[in-house]
Design an enzyme around this catalytic site. Structure first.
Site, PDB file in Angstrom:
ATOM      1  N   ASP A  57      -0.230   1.811   8.520  1.00 23.89           N
ATOM      2  CA  ASP A  57      -0.798   0.962   9.574  1.00 23.89           C
ATOM      3  C   ASP A  57       0.016   0.933  10.869  1.00 23.89           C
ATOM      4  OD1 ASP A  57      -2.701   0.289   7.668  1.00 23.89           O
ATOM      5  OD2 ASP A  57      -1.684  -1.560   7.081  1.00 23.89           O
ATOM      6  N   ASP A  95       2.192  -1.075  11.661  1.00 30.80           N
ATOM      7  CA  ASP A  95       2.183  -2.460  12.136  1.00 30.80           C
ATOM      8  C   ASP A  95       3.503  -3.186  11.864  1.00 30.80           C
ATOM      9  OD1 ASP A  95       1.930  -2.496   9.402  1.00 30.80           O
ATOM     10  OD2 ASP A  95       0.392  -4.048   9.346  1.00 30.80           O
ATOM     11  N   THR A 135       4.229   2.330   5.683  1.00 27.34           N
ATOM     12  CA  THR A 135       2.831   1.893   5.781  1.00 27.34           C
ATOM     13  C   THR A 135       2.076   2.807   6.733  1.00 27.34           C
ATOM     14  OG1 THR A 135       1.322   0.184   6.607  1.00 27.34           O
ATOM     15  CG2 THR A 135       3.539   0.132   7.503  1.00 27.34           C
ATOM     16  N   GLY A 194       0.832  -1.213   0.000  1.00 27.77           N
ATOM     17  CA  GLY A 194       0.000   0.000   0.000  1.00 27.77           C
ATOM     18  C   GLY A 194       0.862   1.257   0.000  1.00 27.77           C
ATOM     19  N   ARG A 197       1.044  -4.908  -5.695  1.00 30.16           N
ATOM     20  CA  ARG A 197       1.233  -6.169  -4.989  1.00 30.16           C
ATOM     21  C   ARG A 197       1.524  -7.204  -6.083  1.00 30.16           C
ATOM     22  NH1 ARG A 197      -2.937  -3.698  -1.555  1.00 30.16           N
ATOM     23  NH2 ARG A 197      -1.887  -3.127   0.379  1.00 30.16           N
ATOM     24  N   CYS A 198       2.350  -8.166  -5.774  1.00 36.54           N
ATOM     25  CA  CYS A 198       2.833  -9.062  -6.830  1.00 36.54           C
ATOM     26  C   CYS A 198       2.932 -10.491  -6.309  1.00 36.54           C
ATOM     27  CB  CYS A 198       4.207  -8.552  -7.288  1.00 36.54           C
ATOM     28  SG  CYS A 198       5.096  -9.688  -8.359  1.00 36.54           S
ATOM     29  N   GLY A 256       5.993  -2.575   3.664  1.00 38.32           N
ATOM     30  CA  GLY A 256       5.740  -3.193   4.959  1.00 38.32           C
ATOM     31  C   GLY A 256       6.421  -4.548   5.075  1.00 38.32           C
ATOM     32  N   ASP A 257       5.945  -5.329   6.051  1.00 40.51           N
ATOM     33  CA  ASP A 257       6.568  -6.635   6.330  1.00 40.51           C
ATOM     34  C   ASP A 257       6.613  -7.545   5.102  1.00 40.51           C
ATOM     35  OD1 ASP A 257       7.235  -6.205   8.948  1.00 40.51           O
ATOM     36  OD2 ASP A 257       5.383  -7.062   9.756  1.00 40.51           O
ATOM     37  N   GLU A 303     -10.690  -1.346  10.934  1.00 41.67           N
ATOM     38  CA  GLU A 303     -11.184  -2.195   9.829  1.00 41.67           C
ATOM     39  C   GLU A 303     -10.971  -3.679  10.105  1.00 41.67           C
ATOM     40  OE1 GLU A 303      -7.474  -1.950   6.647  1.00 41.67           O
ATOM     41  OE2 GLU A 303      -9.496  -2.288   5.919  1.00 41.67           O
ATOM     42  N   ARG A 363      -5.623  -2.522   8.489  1.00 47.29           N
ATOM     43  CA  ARG A 363      -5.560  -3.962   8.196  1.00 47.29           C
ATOM     44  C   ARG A 363      -5.812  -4.763   9.467  1.00 47.29           C
ATOM     45  NH1 ARG A 363      -1.587  -6.766   3.892  1.00 47.29           N
ATOM     46  NH2 ARG A 363      -1.095  -4.604   3.456  1.00 47.29           N
TER      47      ARG A 363
HETATM   48  P1  ADP Z   1       3.259  -4.819   2.852  1.00 50.46           P
HETATM   49  O1  ADP Z   1       4.619  -4.724   2.248  1.00 50.46           O
HETATM   50  O2  ADP Z   1       2.626  -3.488   3.073  1.00 50.46           O
HETATM   51  O3  ADP Z   1       3.216  -5.739   4.051  1.00 50.46           O
HETATM   52  P2  ADP Z   1       2.037  -6.914   1.251  1.00 50.46           P
HETATM   53  O4  ADP Z   1       1.930  -7.893   2.364  1.00 50.46           O
HETATM   54  O5  ADP Z   1       0.893  -6.776   0.300  1.00 50.46           O
HETATM   55  O6  ADP Z   1       2.294  -5.431   1.745  1.00 50.46           O
HETATM   56  O7  ADP Z   1       3.358  -7.290   0.455  1.00 50.46           O
HETATM   57  C1  ADP Z   1       3.771  -6.514  -0.644  1.00 50.46           C
HETATM   58  C2  ADP Z   1       4.420  -7.407  -1.656  1.00 50.46           C
HETATM   59  O8  ADP Z   1       5.618  -7.986  -1.104  1.00 50.46           O
HETATM   60  C3  ADP Z   1       3.600  -8.590  -2.105  1.00 50.46           C
HETATM   61  O9  ADP Z   1       2.646  -8.260  -3.095  1.00 50.46           O
HETATM   62  C4  ADP Z   1       4.658  -9.508  -2.653  1.00 50.46           C
HETATM   63  O10 ADP Z   1       5.060  -9.099  -3.937  1.00 50.46           O
HETATM   64  C5  ADP Z   1       5.826  -9.259  -1.702  1.00 50.46           C
HETATM   65  N1  ADP Z   1       5.838 -10.304  -0.663  1.00 50.46           N
HETATM   66  C6  ADP Z   1       4.991 -10.451   0.375  1.00 50.46           C
HETATM   67  N2  ADP Z   1       5.280 -11.543   1.094  1.00 50.46           N
HETATM   68  C7  ADP Z   1       6.354 -12.114   0.499  1.00 50.46           C
HETATM   69  C8  ADP Z   1       7.138 -13.298   0.754  1.00 50.46           C
HETATM   70  N3  ADP Z   1       6.871 -14.082   1.786  1.00 50.46           N
HETATM   71  N4  ADP Z   1       8.157 -13.553  -0.069  1.00 50.46           N
HETATM   72  C9  ADP Z   1       8.447 -12.751  -1.113  1.00 50.46           C
HETATM   73  N5  ADP Z   1       7.747 -11.638  -1.409  1.00 50.46           N
HETATM   74  C10 ADP Z   1       6.718 -11.316  -0.625  1.00 50.46           C
HETATM   75  O1  F6P Z   2      -1.642  -1.397   4.439  1.00 48.74           O
HETATM   76  C1  F6P Z   2      -2.271  -0.194   4.141  1.00 48.74           C
HETATM   77  C2  F6P Z   2      -3.746  -0.409   3.903  1.00 48.74           C
HETATM   78  O2  F6P Z   2      -4.346   0.833   3.596  1.00 48.74           O
HETATM   79  C3  F6P Z   2      -4.490  -1.091   5.034  1.00 48.74           C
HETATM   80  O3  F6P Z   2      -4.818  -0.199   6.085  1.00 48.74           O
HETATM   81  C4  F6P Z   2      -5.693  -1.643   4.309  1.00 48.74           C
HETATM   82  O4  F6P Z   2      -6.188  -2.797   4.960  1.00 48.74           O
HETATM   83  C5  F6P Z   2      -5.126  -2.009   2.972  1.00 48.74           C
HETATM   84  O5  F6P Z   2      -3.937  -1.276   2.798  1.00 48.74           O
HETATM   85  C6  F6P Z   2      -6.069  -1.727   1.838  1.00 48.74           C
HETATM   86  O6  F6P Z   2      -5.490  -2.171   0.656  1.00 48.74           O
HETATM   87  P1  F6P Z   2      -6.083  -1.849  -0.789  1.00 48.74           P
HETATM   88  O7  F6P Z   2      -5.680  -0.452  -1.142  1.00 48.74           O
HETATM   89  O8  F6P Z   2      -5.440  -2.857  -1.661  1.00 48.74           O
HETATM   90  O9  F6P Z   2      -7.569  -1.961  -0.690  1.00 48.74           O
END
Ligand code: ADP
Ligand code: F6P
Length: 325
Positions: free
Chosen positions: A132, A134, A130, A16, A77-78, A107-108, A228, A176
């Site tokens: 969040d 978090d 992020t 995000g 996101r991928c 993020g994580d 949420e 989230r």
């Molecule tokens: P955030 O980075 O905010 O936590 P996501 O959890 O959607 O958001 O992760 C962002 C992107 O990071 C994912 O769409 C994916 O491409 C990559 N990713 C997430 N988890 C993994 C993983 N375990 N291994 C490799 N890439 C990951």
């Molecule tokens: O991680 C940021 C965030 O805005 C969260 O608070 C929320 O749950 C999520 O992303 C929403 O994602 P999307 O924009 O894909 O609906």
């Protein structure tokens, strides 16, 4: 650690978007260029990396961006990046473009991707981006300060109309699975109730009883901040109105919380973190994530950072309840 020679740094935003990401990108670009290192911007996160959407970035490319919300590099996101083949392909593309250091702002989940790339020989540094809040290893994440202020201002507005109509208002904020935005808004907006996924004592009968009690005490409205991660605000409003007889409206703030010009704090912290990411790479570090703890910018091993846990500070939550008297 032996110094590795870094000639080209890549930067991408992932997951995000968050206000302040542009300040971080700008700091990466200008710190690196100032040290004689070339910078490549990767568009659309890991998806863009896999699609080779890679551009050269100059100091002028990041002009006029520090005050802008969102991310000039776009984000995505991928799913492919979660697979071993995707990770190997991403590492090979970094090598093909001469990217020997990669800054990942996200993020994580994004850090997990950076960790995989580090294991495949690409020097990576994660920056916490992020709204969040978090991410366990840090007390600050890029974008939270702007988002919480945006939400707070919106909730003030809802409160005005809620008071005029003597209503109960349920306002749903993002986050989230985390309740930090809800907790901070709950305190900042003087809410009667804060509902967070971390708290398991959510009891609607108790809320109904409290609303009735508050009306007896002369309260003109009743504000519930709902995370949420708890959700269901619209149905909750119907149930509460039926049980209390108090008109109840639900407002879901949604994506407006993620936009807007970053606050001073987000611009400054993101700038420092962006510069620090480059410094860490130049020192030969990899698989690190930058954080902010106890008044200092710090960095952790990504493996260690991803293994950390973070909870809602009990004392703050207790205070929020006491102040709702
Ligand atoms: P955030 O980075 O905010 O936590 P996501 O959890 O959607 O958001 O992760 C962002 C992107 O990071 C994912 O769409 C994916 O491409 C990559 N990713 C997430 N988890 C993994 C993983 N375990 N291994 C490799 N890439 C990951
Ligand atoms: O991680 C940021 C965030 O805005 C969260 O608070 C929320 O749950 C999520 O992303 C929403 O994602 P999307 O924009 O894909 O609906």
């Amino acid at each position: 650690m032996a110094e590795k020679i870094i000639r080209t740094i890549g930067v991408l935003t992932s997951g995000g978007d968050a206000p302040g990401m542009n300040a971080a990108i700008r700091a990466v670009v200008r710190t690196a260029l100032g040290k004689g290192v070339k910078v490549r911007g990767i568009r659309r996160g890991y998806q863009g990396l896999l699609n080779e959407e890679i551009i050269d970035l100059t100091a002028r490319d990041v002009s006029d961006t520090i005050q802008r919300g969102g991310t000039i590099l776009q984000t995505a996101r991928c799913e492919e990046m979660r697979t071993e083949e995707g990770q190997q392909k991403a590492a090979a593309i970094c090598k093909k473009y001469g990217i020997d250091g990669l800054v990942v702002i996200g993020g994580d989940g994004s850090f997990a991707g950076a960790q995989k790339l580090a294991n495949l020989g690409i020097n990576t540094i994660g920056l916490p981006g992020t709204i969040d809040l978090d991410i366990a290893c840090t007390e600050y994440t890029i974008g939270f300060d702007t988002a919480v202020n945006t939400a707070m201002e919106a909730i003030d507005k809802v409160r005005d109309t809620s008071t005029s109509h003597e209503r109960c208002s349920i306002i749903e904020v993002m986050g989230r699975d985390a309740g930090y935005l809800a907790l901070w808004c709950g305190i900042a907006n003087g809410a009667e109730r804060i509902l967070m996924p971390e708290e398991h004592d959510y009891n609607e009968d108790a809320i109904v009883a409290d609303i009735q009690e508050c009306r007896k005490r002369g309260k003109k409205n009743y504000i519930i901040i709902n995370a949420e991660g708890v959700g269901d605000s619209i149905n909750m409003a119907k149930r509460i109105e039926e049980a209390t007889g108090m008109e109840t409206r639900a407002t879901i703030l949604g994506h407006m919380q993620r936009g807007g010009s970053p606050t001073c704090k987000d611009r400054v912290y993101a700038s420092v973190m962006g510069a620090m990411a480059v410094d860490l790479l130049m020192e030969g570090k990899s698989n690190r994530v930058v954080g902010y703890r106890e008044g200092r910018y710090v960095d952790f091993d990504i493996d260690e950072a991803l293994g950390m846990n973070k909870g809602i500070p009990d004392y703050q939550y207790e205070i929020a309840k006491e102040l709702a008297l």
